[in-house]
Scaffold this motif. Structure first.
Motif: not given
Length: 94
Positions: A12, A31-32, A34-35, A38-39, A58
């Motif tokens: 983060d 999951e991280l 994938e997140r 999308r940055d 994804r």
């Protein structure tokens, strides 16, 4: 700590280079990854696109995105049928 898995350092961070480094952490979850795929920063998305932990649905989206398609095509988790389709599309004999 409150029950969940610890988040890798830098995930983060305000600096996109630091967020991309979070993908080098073996504790980074799919999951991280994938997140981070999308940055808002293209470099972070590309780093996530070549990470084998990115979920396949994804990964296929990243393969269709001109900004991440090369990194996604190099991902070792790319399904064989998609690899074959890439070769066919480019006219590369198998």
């Amino acid at each position: 700590m409150s029950g969940g898995r610890p988040r890798p350092a830098f995930a983060d961070a305000p600096d996109p280079r630091a967020r991309a480094l979070a993908l080098r952490d073996p504790a980074a979850t799919p999951e991280l990854v994938e997140r981070l795929s999308r940055d808002p920063e293209a470099g972070v998305r590309r780093a996530a696109a070549c990470d084998p932990r990115v979920p396949v649905p994804r990964l296929l989206e990243l393969l269709a995105d001109p900004g991440t398609e090369m990194a996604a095509a190099a991902n070792p988790a790319l399904p064989p049928a998609e690899m074959a389709a890439l070769l066919d599309r480019e006219g590369i004999p198998r």
